[in-house]
Design a protein around this motif. Structure first.
Motif, PDB file in Angstrom:
ATOM      1  N   PHE A 105      -9.043   5.601  -2.253  1.00  0.00           N
ATOM      2  CA  PHE A 105      -9.441   4.198  -2.283  1.00  0.00           C
ATOM      3  C   PHE A 105     -10.821   4.121  -1.655  1.00  0.00           C
ATOM      4  O   PHE A 105     -11.006   4.544  -0.507  1.00  0.00           O
ATOM      5  CB  PHE A 105      -8.507   3.327  -1.427  1.00  0.00           C
ATOM      6  N   TYR A 143       0.807  -1.231   0.000  1.00  0.00           N
ATOM      7  CA  TYR A 143       0.000   0.000   0.000  1.00  0.00           C
ATOM      8  C   TYR A 143       0.839   1.280   0.000  1.00  0.00           C
ATOM      9  O   TYR A 143       0.557   2.195  -0.768  1.00  0.00           O
ATOM     10  CB  TYR A 143      -0.982   0.021   1.177  1.00  0.00           C
ATOM     11  N   CYS A 196      -2.314   2.245   4.259  1.00  0.00           N
ATOM     12  CA  CYS A 196      -2.585   3.031   3.061  1.00  0.00           C
ATOM     13  C   CYS A 196      -2.253   4.510   3.262  1.00  0.00           C
ATOM     14  O   CYS A 196      -2.653   5.108   4.248  1.00  0.00           O
ATOM     15  CB  CYS A 196      -4.044   2.863   2.654  1.00  0.00           C
ATOM     16  N   TYR A 230      -8.836   6.527   2.424  1.00  0.00           N
ATOM     17  CA  TYR A 230      -9.352   5.157   2.330  1.00  0.00           C
ATOM     18  C   TYR A 230     -10.684   5.099   3.074  1.00  0.00           C
ATOM     19  O   TYR A 230     -10.738   5.410   4.258  1.00  0.00           O
ATOM     20  CB  TYR A 230      -8.319   4.249   3.000  1.00  0.00           C
ATOM     21  N   GLU A 239      -6.095  -2.901   6.448  1.00  0.00           N
ATOM     22  CA  GLU A 239      -5.557  -2.289   5.233  1.00  0.00           C
ATOM     23  C   GLU A 239      -5.414  -0.776   5.373  1.00  0.00           C
ATOM     24  O   GLU A 239      -4.421  -0.196   4.925  1.00  0.00           O
ATOM     25  CB  GLU A 239      -6.456  -2.608   4.034  1.00  0.00           C
ATOM     26  N   LYS A 240      -6.396  -0.170   5.987  1.00  0.00           N
ATOM     27  CA  LYS A 240      -6.393   1.291   6.134  1.00  0.00           C
ATOM     28  C   LYS A 240      -5.158   1.780   6.884  1.00  0.00           C
ATOM     29  O   LYS A 240      -4.652   2.872   6.618  1.00  0.00           O
ATOM     30  CB  LYS A 240      -7.671   1.727   6.855  1.00  0.00           C
ATOM     31  N   SER A 293     -14.725   3.027   3.363  1.00  0.00           N
ATOM     32  CA  SER A 293     -15.569   1.889   2.962  1.00  0.00           C
ATOM     33  C   SER A 293     -17.025   2.306   2.824  1.00  0.00           C
ATOM     34  O   SER A 293     -17.477   3.272   3.453  1.00  0.00           O
ATOM     35  CB  SER A 293     -15.431   0.742   3.958  1.00  0.00           C
TER      36      SER A 293
END
Length: 140
Positions: free
Chosen positions: A92, A79, A112, A116, A108-109, A118
């Motif tokens: 993202f 990332y 990154c 980012y 994941e965040k 969701s």
């Protein structure tokens, strides 16, 4: 919901298909649908990264929406490298369909370097991406 079955299907300008999955190219947004069981890395995404560079160049800002309709893994240590490879990537957006996806998104965040966020649906992710790219009083 797959991109091709969504309201966004008529906005698709091009489609890039690789061993990794299907990538729908819209004006300022790429929507990915990675194939079941794949492991996404910088190395195996070189074809996609070249395509992105050829399509958007190095200056046109764009957002990447990951439509997680399949189960796959990501090399989270890659990332931080992404912004160096595609400096015009601005966001993202992740569409999650399960609790397991939400747990992965949290991890994941942390790695990154790009905003980012969701979303529960493809339409919400796309609308947010457009507002974000146009800087309409919104932040990730």
């Amino acid at each position: 919901m797959k991109t091709i079955n969504s309201k966004l299907a008529d906005q698709v300008k091009d489609v890039f298909i690789s061993k990794l999955g299907t990538f729908y190219i819209l004006e300022d947004v790429i929507i990915s649908e990675i194939n079941e069981g794949e492991h996404l890395t910088i190395e195996n995404a070189q074809g996609l990264l070249s395509y992105i560079y050829n399509y958007y160049g190095k200056n046109k800002k764009f957002a990447y929406i990951s439509n997680r309709v399949n189960k796959y893994s990501i090399e989270v240590l890659d990332y931080p490298k992404i912004k160096q490879i595609v400096p015009n990537l601005e966001l993202f957006a992740i569409i999650s369909y399960s609790h397991f996806d939400k747990m992965n998104i949290y991890i994941e965040k942390q790695f990154c370097k790009v905003p980012y966020k969701s979303f529960p649906t493809i339409n919400k992710a796309y609308n947010f991406a457009n507002q974000f790219l146009n800087k309409k009083n919104i932040s990730a």
